[in-house]
Design a protein around this motif. Structure first.
Motif, PDB file in Angstrom:
ATOM      1  N   UNK A  17       0.826  -1.204   0.000  1.00 23.72           N
ATOM      2  CA  UNK A  17       0.000   0.000   0.000  1.00 23.72           C
ATOM      3  C   UNK A  17       0.864   1.259   0.000  1.00 23.72           C
ATOM      4  N   UNK A  18       1.942   1.210   0.764  1.00 24.69           N
ATOM      5  CA  UNK A  18       2.861   2.351   0.785  1.00 24.69           C
ATOM      6  C   UNK A  18       3.438   2.593  -0.601  1.00 24.69           C
ATOM      7  N   UNK A  19       3.822   1.513  -1.254  1.00 24.81           N
ATOM      8  CA  UNK A  19       4.368   1.642  -2.612  1.00 24.81           C
ATOM      9  C   UNK A  19       3.309   2.183  -3.570  1.00 24.81           C
ATOM     10  N   UNK A  20       2.075   1.706  -3.390  1.00 25.55           N
ATOM     11  CA  UNK A  20       0.999   2.200  -4.255  1.00 25.55           C
ATOM     12  C   UNK A  20       0.769   3.697  -4.055  1.00 25.55           C
ATOM     13  N   UNK A  21       0.847   4.166  -2.807  1.00 27.67           N
ATOM     14  CA  UNK A  21       0.695   5.594  -2.545  1.00 27.67           C
ATOM     15  C   UNK A  21       1.823   6.391  -3.184  1.00 27.67           C
TER      16      UNK A  21
END
Length: 860
Positions: free
Chosen positions: A608-612
């Protein structure tokens, strides 16, 4: 024993058959059937008198008087049977060998060449005709007799048990056995010891040729079946007891092996009078140890030994031998024999000089002698009853030896009857052949071929080896305080029985020595090894002595005294005590356990962090910091890192065919794309810097073409390796049953381990190259350069995977999966953090720095 057959036209009508002329012991001529060993006489000749009174007068062993009575009873029945030998009567003489070779030869010659006309129960004219001999009781006597009888081809039927190897029986074609071959006794003895697991035993044997042969034959058999002799003692014949000190030395040597607490089983081999000898030794030399519990053993006695006492031992008992097991000649109770014994009275002395001696010694009384005064209470009344005598002095039940004599008498009668029917009707020289014209040697083939049922209902016949008897009974001795005992049949050794019935023992009928508390006694060199242990032989000792060693890892033993431990099946493991196997549980890194939950949480959080971050870069795609480092490569790197963070989800849960097929290939390919993107970014920085130099030839390489080529080329190689791997030997679900002791690990078998490590090595090589390029480009101008961040990120990446390899190989089970998940997350997080967090910091927190003018100024 000798049969004399007479041709008579009359049959006696006396209700009781009593031999016509029995003389006192030492006169040797006794009636008309002769036993070379019906009675044993004891002489004790000591230079120094012991503390107990021993009479020097010869005395009769009263128990063996039954042998003569069994013979008399058999002849009585035969003579009263009108269907067997009609118009003929059997008679017999009885001789005593005195256990002396000279007397045996002398009496055998008397038997053949002296005339004794005595026909019991008949007063009509008779003619004597010797036809057969029954005897003797032991091997020496039997073979001494055979030396002479074979010359005259007179059939000899021996009723004692002794080893056939004592003499070559082919020397004696006239030799027949009416008792079982002693060879069957060896087999029974071994099977008895193995049945009760007595492997540490003592042995006492007579000190003569028979004892030597017994030891020579038995010792290799014991060793072959895992049984050891703890001690071996020899019992000298009483005729060798010359001095009292020698006697006490002998008793001490006999006592010593009896004191070993681990030896609870003693094999006693001897002759008919061995038990008398043993009782004498115990009484004289071991009186002070009478109550010593160490003397309470399980005695195993061979077939020739009888439970008997002599007259001077009347105050002794057989308590020491309580619970003994004995191999005895097979016998059955013959109908009418006990009734025959009940009516015997001492006043029937006509022809029986032994009867008064027997009566006086058995009942400890004297017959009136009017020339000498006698006490009233010591006079024989004649009303004494045989059934009141202790079994050690006389038995009412027919013993094995008496049963053999009984069968021998009938065997001769049936053979003689068959011979007469075949040859007695022939006419030679104008006259019919009569009984007394028949010769003993003509009886041989008829004896060999007889087969009849005796009064006990058993079939009697000789086999091809001229042996009769179907084996041995195993009897158990139960003693009583009144010096009497009872012999109980508890088993059988019958080589002719069906498979599985050749050895039978009824353990529940055995009453063990009181010191054993009715529990099966042990006879082992040391305490048995409990389950969970195995035996290890002690150096320098017999193989029956051993140490108990705990089973090694992965093995167990579930019974006592196992030679080696057994390895558990692959799906089981040994218990803590290593005495059983327990089922292994199937384990895998599941989503429900803490480690699995943590791994899944980290994977989802980082993805999720990477997606953000990816969303942020797309939103800020027109800003200088995003455009400065090739937006397409940046997007590709973020997407590959996003997928890298999701890869661990394929490693969680129970391995399935689909997840096993894709997880390693997906991990290798995605990571290769990520590293290729970083390499492409680094090469772009280097080429861009070099292109700024005037007249540089590399300016033509600046652009997306070079970047895309590096990315596609490096990724294509890994993709090709993975496709070859999946096409030839793909991973599949499997179970690892060996790595862990208590668990079965559900895992993915990599299929081709070589392809797995090739893919991993390629990824490592690509990472190393990227690290080197980034390290060389780290000092380029900061405004265009992110090589420092790439260098640091690749350093973390390589450090993680270098430590991964030994850690992965050294762990087992689901920990291997956890190590790989940690390496994936840690290396991916290192790339994401070192490369993108500084950019996100400027984009989100310091937007004033994300301007083209600032970048130009910083460059200038």
């Amino acid at each position: 024993m000798v049969y004399e057959v007479d041709t008579l036209k009359c049959l006696g009508n006396d209700p009781l058959f009593v031999p016509h002329q029995w003389y006192q012991p030492g006169d040797f001529l006794i009636g008309e059937i002769t036993s070379q060993f019906c009675f044993q006489l004891h002489r004790v000749d000591l230079n120094e008198k012991p503390s107990r009174d021993l009479s020097n007068a010869p005395e009769m062993v009263t128990k063996f008087y039954q042998h003569a009575l069994a013979l008399a009873f058999a002849v009585k029945e035969i003579n009263e049977n009108p269907l067997l030998l009609p118009n003929a009567t059997l008679g017999f003489h009885i001789y005593d060998s005195y256990q002396n070779a000279k007397m045996t030869y002398h009496n055998t010659m008397d038997l053949l060449f002296k005339s004794h006309v005595s026909i019991p129960n008949y007063k009509c004219d008779t003619q004597k005709s010797l036809i057969s001999v029954i005897g003797g009781f032991n091997g020496d006597t039997s073979f001494h007799m055979a030396d002479i009888l074979t010359v005259y081809k007179i059939p000899q039927l021996t009723y004692g048990t002794f080893a056939p190897e004592e003499r070559d029986e082919t020397e004696f074609p006239s030799f027949f056995r009416v008792s079982p071959n002693e060879g069957h006794q060896y087999t029974g003895l071994i099977r008895l010891l193995l049945h009760f697991q007595w492997i540490w035993v003592g042995l006492l044997a007579m000190d003569n040729d028979s004892g030597d042969l017994f030891l020579k034959t038995l010792e290799p058999l014991l060793s072959k079946h895992g049984i050891c002799l703890a001690s071996t003692g020899r019992i000298q014949n009483q005729s060798k007891w010359d001095y009292l000190p020698d006697l006490f030395d002998l008793t001490t040597s006999i006592y010593k092996p009896l004191t070993d607490s681990h030896v609870n089983t003693i094999i006693l081999y001897g002759e008919a009078m061995t038990l008398v000898t043993m009782n004498t030794l115990m009484f004289l030399g071991l009186a002070e140890h009478k109550e010593d519990v160490s003397l309470r053993k399980v005695w195993i006695m061979t077939g020739q030994i009888d439970f008997t006492l002599s007259g001077f031992q009347s105050f002794m008992n057989c308590d020491l031998f309580q619970g003994a097991l004995s191999f005895t000649i097979h016998s059955q109770e013959v109908l009418g024999f006990q009734k025959f014994l009940h009516i015997i009275k001492p006043h029937w002395t006509k022809g029986d000089g032994f009867l008064k001696d027997f009566w006086g010694q058995a009942f400890n009384c004297l017959f009136p002698n009017f020339q000498e005064p006698i006490e009233a209470n010591g006079t024989c009344t004649g009303d004494e009853r045989l059934e009141s005598l202790p079994g050690s002095f006389f038995e009412m039940c027919m013993t094995g030896h008496s049963y053999s004599i009984y069968n021998a008498a009938y065997a001769v009668a049936h053979a003689l009857h068959a011979m007469y029917l075949t040859r007695g009707r022939a006419i030679v020289g104008g006259r019919r052949i009569r009984f007394h014209d028949l010769q003993p040697w003509q009886l041989h083939p008829f004896l060999q071929g007889i087969s009849f049922n005796n009064a006990a209902g058993e079939t009697v016949s000789f086999n091809k080896n001229k042996e009769m008897g179907a084996g041995f009974d195993i009897t158990h001795l139960i003693t009583f305080p009144n010096k009497s005992f009872q012999k109980v049949k508890v088993g059988r050794v019958d080589p002719n029985a069906l498979e599985g019935k050749q050895f039978v023992i009824q353990e529940d009928m055995i009453d063990w020595q009181r010191t054993f508390n009715q529990v099966l006694p042990l006879s082992l060199c040391n305490d048995p090894c409990l389950p969970g242990y195995h035996k290890e032989r002690k150096e320098g000792q017999q193989f029956c002595c051993y140490n108990c060693i705990l089973c090694p890892e992965g093995k167990f033993s579930n019974i006592k005294d196992m030679v080696d431990c057994i390895r558990c099946p692959e799906d089981q493991y040994p218990s803590k005590d290593r005495d059983q196997c327990m089922d292994k549980i199937i384990t895998f890194l599941s989503f429900e356990e803490p480690l699995g939950i943590t791994s899944a949480f980290l994977a989802v959080s980082l993805s999720l962090t990477t997606a953000l971050m990816l969303g942020t870069f797309i939103k800020q795609r027109d800003t200088p910091i995003v455009k400065a480092n090739n937006r397409d490569i940046t997007y590709t790197l973020l997407v590959s890192l996003l997928l890298c963070f999701l890869c661990p989800l394929l490693f969680l849960g129970k391995p399935k065919k689909v997840t096993c097929f894709f997880r390693q290939a997906a991990f290798g390919t995605i990571f290769t794309v990520a590293i290729s993107s970083i390499l492409a970014k680094t090469i772009t920085v280097v080429v861009a810097f070099m292109a700024t130099n005037p007249g540089s030839s590399v300016r033509k390489w600046v652009g997306k073409g070079l970047t895309n080529s590096v990315l596609l080329f490096c990724s294509f190689i890994q993709a090709s390796l993975c496709m070859a791997w999946l096409g030839t030997s793909p991973p599949f679900p499997d179970f690892d049953r060996k790595s862990l002791t208590t668990e079965i690990v559900a895992q993915c078998n990599e299929g081709s381990v070589i392809m797995f490590y090739i893919a991993l090595c390629y990824l490592g090589l690509l990472s190393f190259i990227t690290l080197i390029v980034a390290f060389l480009a780290r000092k380029l101008p900061d405004s265009f350069n992110e090589a420092k961040f790439i260098t640091f990120s690749m350093l973390i990446f390589c450090s993680v995977w270098v430590s991964f390899v030994p850690t992965y190989l050294s762990t087992k089970g689901k920990s291997m999966v956890a190590v790989e998940i940690f390496s994936i997350l840690a290396s991916s997080a290192g790339l994401l953090g070192c490369i993108f967090i500084p950019k996100c910091y400027i984009i989100l927190l310091r937007p004033e720095l994300n301007k083209k003018e600032l970048l130009i100024n910083r460059r200038n």
